[in-house]
Motif scaffolding. Sequence first.
Motif: not given
Length: 472
Positions: A229-230, A236-239, A259, A279, A281-282, A284-285
Amino acid sequence: MRFIFDRYFHSLRLLKPFSLALALSAFLISGGFFAYADSWGSPGPINAGTAIVMDADTKAILYGKNIHEQCFPASITKLMTALLVLENCSLDETVTFSETAVTGLESGAVTAYVSVGEQMSVEDCLYALLLYSANDVANALAEHVAGSIEAFAEMMNERARELGCEDSDFKNPSGLTDSSHLTSVYDMALIAGALFDNETFREIESSEYYRLPSTAKVPSGLNMRIGHRMLRDGNQYSDDRVIGGKTGFTTASGNTLVTMAESGGRRLAIVCMQDTNPQHYLDTISMMNFGFSGFENVSASEVLGFDTLERRLITDTVIKEGDNKLRTDRDFLITLPHGADSSLVSYDLEYNLPKEAPESAVARLDLSYEDHTCGSYYVINDREPSVFIEELPPAATVAVGVSMVAIVGGVIAFLTISGGAAYHTHAVNEEKTRRRRAERRRRYRLESMGISEEEFERELEKYKQRHDRKRR
């Protein structure tokens, strides 16, 4: 810059019972020894059971949680599959799908709906592998590269060892559940690091959508969207810092996520496994922000000059004095927390190298700051070997099959071409340096040809003298 060789100081300090008790208490308070022993601080609570953020260039571990715990990887396995395909195939090769590739998959396994006997290019297969996580495609690629899934798994494990992986035992190219198909976040970070420079991989991962060619089951062609999703726009996870990665999930593995990110000239590999909330993705961020904002890469040459390194290697009798040409296998950098005093960096040299070490490597160099590895490299000496011939003498001066010089030349040519592969495989793990392994290989070849070491040296010296006179 100065060096502080603090190994003994730290050993004595840690041996003090009071200090040991304090250290143990601190680990327990922060969440347990195994949870934070690998970290230079913390990005905050991490839900995943195992996690890591590694600098892809220096191999420094910036944060780690149970980094060597073996886990089920699920479909992040496909990054290793992609690496081997990219290293062994051209994109226009044709992959034929066998019965074993498309049948026998576990219930619910994602497929590209390809039938037995149908064909697809390697390029199309890679898109289906990385964007859609198609398990039938993973099997077909494995058979295309190695002839069978089992042979491909052997290639996966061999390549993993070459990359320095310590915990992997791959059994298939897809990551579908197998009780002994295991790896760690540490190993997956190394595998991700190996893909950073592959332009084909980066191009595929930059594509949010891709349509496969027509198949019997999907005549219009399967339309695929990348799973990570990133790497998707508008969520919300785009980066923009994220340039690649892979998702995974099975009931046994939980959520797994790799990632790969770039920012400010630095590159990070972030891996989460055993995430059941989820969680990932969170997590990972948090780790990505921590890795980019808290650290910097600086030139290691400002901390450790190659002249200092050369003196140490000569003192340790690893290399001889003379025209040495030392370098590291990658750009010579170290990762340090912002504001760190680089004069506190120390180093260790390891001379017992694995067979996967680069050609002409003489040591592995590990640089440390506050008991954390901040850079790890192979030291390579490009000095010409002690036994060599720059130019072959004119044919008229050599009596082939009779002259001892011809025998010397034959030995050298054989050593150069074959690399002493058979003997090297036997001796590599016992040797302290590449130089010693080369000397053993030479002795082995000389014995096999019935030439003593003394005879070889005498005839070589005679040849050099004749060669020098001719050059004058």
